[in-house]
Scaffold this motif. Structure first.
Motif, mmCIF file in Angstrom:
data_model
loop_
_atom_site.group_PDB
_atom_site.id
_atom_site.type_symbol
_atom_site.label_atom_id
_atom_site.label_comp_id
_atom_site.label_asym_id
_atom_site.label_seq_id
_atom_site.Cartn_x
_atom_site.Cartn_y
_atom_site.Cartn_z
ATOM 1 N N GLY A 58 0.786 -1.220 0.000
ATOM 2 C CA GLY A 58 0.000 0.000 0.000
ATOM 3 C C GLY A 58 0.821 1.275 0.000
ATOM 4 O O GLY A 58 0.275 2.366 0.091
ATOM 5 N N SER A 59 2.134 1.141 -0.119
ATOM 6 C CA SER A 59 2.995 2.325 -0.139
ATOM 7 C C SER A 59 2.931 3.022 -1.498
ATOM 8 O O SER A 59 2.447 2.461 -2.479
ATOM 9 N N VAL A 60 3.393 4.254 -1.531
ATOM 10 C CA VAL A 60 3.528 5.001 -2.769
ATOM 11 C C VAL A 60 4.988 5.413 -2.875
ATOM 12 O O VAL A 60 5.545 6.006 -1.947
ATOM 13 N N LEU A 61 5.622 5.074 -3.975
ATOM 14 C CA LEU A 61 7.040 5.333 -4.175
ATOM 15 C C LEU A 61 7.233 6.534 -5.098
ATOM 16 O O LEU A 61 6.469 6.731 -6.036
ATOM 17 N N ILE A 62 8.277 7.309 -4.833
ATOM 18 C CA ILE A 62 8.704 8.362 -5.743
ATOM 19 C C ILE A 62 9.916 7.799 -6.466
ATOM 20 O O ILE A 62 10.898 7.415 -5.838
ATOM 21 N N VAL A 63 9.832 7.748 -7.778
ATOM 22 C CA VAL A 63 10.821 7.033 -8.582
ATOM 23 C C VAL A 63 11.357 7.933 -9.685
ATOM 24 O O VAL A 63 10.605 8.686 -10.298
ATOM 25 N N ALA A 64 12.657 7.839 -9.910
ATOM 26 C CA ALA A 64 13.281 8.382 -11.118
ATOM 27 C C ALA A 64 13.904 7.159 -11.780
ATOM 28 O O ALA A 64 14.801 6.535 -11.220
ATOM 29 N N ASP A 65 13.415 6.787 -12.945
ATOM 30 C CA ASP A 65 13.815 5.489 -13.491
ATOM 31 C C ASP A 65 14.706 5.541 -14.723
ATOM 32 O O ASP A 65 14.762 4.577 -15.479
ATOM 33 N N VAL A 66 15.450 6.631 -14.899
ATOM 34 C CA VAL A 66 16.499 6.589 -15.918
ATOM 35 C C VAL A 66 17.680 5.842 -15.314
ATOM 36 O O VAL A 66 17.859 5.842 -14.091
ATOM 37 N N PRO A 67 18.497 5.184 -16.124
ATOM 38 C CA PRO A 67 19.588 4.371 -15.585
ATOM 39 C C PRO A 67 20.582 5.137 -14.704
ATOM 40 O O PRO A 67 21.207 4.559 -13.825
ATOM 41 N N TYR A 68 20.716 6.432 -14.904
ATOM 42 C CA TYR A 68 21.703 7.213 -14.162
ATOM 43 C C TYR A 68 21.082 8.021 -13.015
ATOM 44 O O TYR A 68 21.718 8.914 -12.446
ATOM 45 N N ALA A 69 19.870 7.694 -12.626
ATOM 46 C CA ALA A 69 19.181 8.452 -11.583
ATOM 47 C C ALA A 69 19.951 8.452 -10.263
ATOM 48 O O ALA A 69 20.016 9.475 -9.584
ATOM 49 N N ALA A 70 20.537 7.329 -9.894
ATOM 50 C CA ALA A 70 21.289 7.267 -8.632
ATOM 51 C C ALA A 70 22.485 8.211 -8.656
ATOM 52 O O ALA A 70 22.821 8.820 -7.636
ATOM 53 N N VAL A 71 23.122 8.349 -9.801
ATOM 54 C CA VAL A 71 24.269 9.257 -9.915
ATOM 55 C C VAL A 71 23.813 10.699 -9.734
ATOM 56 O O VAL A 71 24.465 11.493 -9.052
ATOM 57 N N VAL A 72 22.668 11.045 -10.311
ATOM 58 C CA VAL A 72 22.150 12.412 -10.154
ATOM 59 C C VAL A 72 21.766 12.644 -8.694
ATOM 60 O O VAL A 72 22.113 13.675 -8.109
ATOM 61 N N GLU A 73 21.068 11.710 -8.099
ATOM 62 C CA GLU A 73 20.586 11.871 -6.720
ATOM 63 C C GLU A 73 21.734 11.833 -5.711
ATOM 64 O O GLU A 73 21.821 12.691 -4.831
ATOM 65 N N LEU A 74 22.633 10.869 -5.840
ATOM 66 C CA LEU A 74 23.650 10.633 -4.821
ATOM 67 C C LEU A 74 25.045 11.113 -5.195
ATOM 68 O O LEU A 74 25.918 11.177 -4.332
ATOM 69 N N GLY A 75 25.258 11.413 -6.465
ATOM 70 C CA GLY A 75 26.573 11.849 -6.914
ATOM 71 C C GLY A 75 27.571 10.699 -6.962
ATOM 72 O O GLY A 75 27.225 9.538 -6.752
ATOM 73 N N THR A 76 28.809 11.041 -7.253
ATOM 74 C CA THR A 76 29.897 10.059 -7.255
ATOM 75 C C THR A 76 31.073 10.668 -6.501
ATOM 76 O O THR A 76 31.038 11.831 -6.086
ATOM 77 N N ARG A 77 32.130 9.931 -6.357
ATOM 78 C CA ARG A 77 33.342 10.465 -5.721
ATOM 79 C C ARG A 77 33.995 11.530 -6.586
ATOM 80 O O ARG A 77 34.723 12.366 -6.096
#
Length: 96
Positions: A58-77
């Protein structure tokens, strides 16, 4: 007088109630709007991929589903790819 014992099954079933689902989807729409409004844009694909979808239990998720979404959200070193925390910041902004 007996001790209070909450009805755990009733509490867990509340998330599936129509009024709760409607409220969660309305809040999710606000989060999506804020996230899309604050998303970094090169091609627009990341921004346009941000959406809400039904999740487990019953949860609702907020999703960004392009392959590089984690890099945009979390960045890299690498300093040339800083974290933007687009969805995290939108969730914080929607707490009201």
């Amino acid at each position: 007088m007996g001790a209070f014992k909450p009805d755990q099954a009733a509490i867990e079933s509340l998330v599936h109630a129509d009024f709760v689902q409607a409220d969660m989807h309305e809040r999710a729409s606000r989060v999506v709007a804020v996230a899309q409004g604050n998303a970094p844009v090169e091609s627009g694909h990341y921004r346009d991929s941000i959406h809400a979808e039904d999740g487990p239990g019953g949860s609702v998720l907020i999703v960004a589903d392009v392959p590089y979404a984690a890099v945009v959200e979390l960045g890299t070193r690498d300093a040339s790819h800083p974290a933007h925390h687009t969805i995290a910041n939108a969730l914080d902004a929607a707490r009201d």
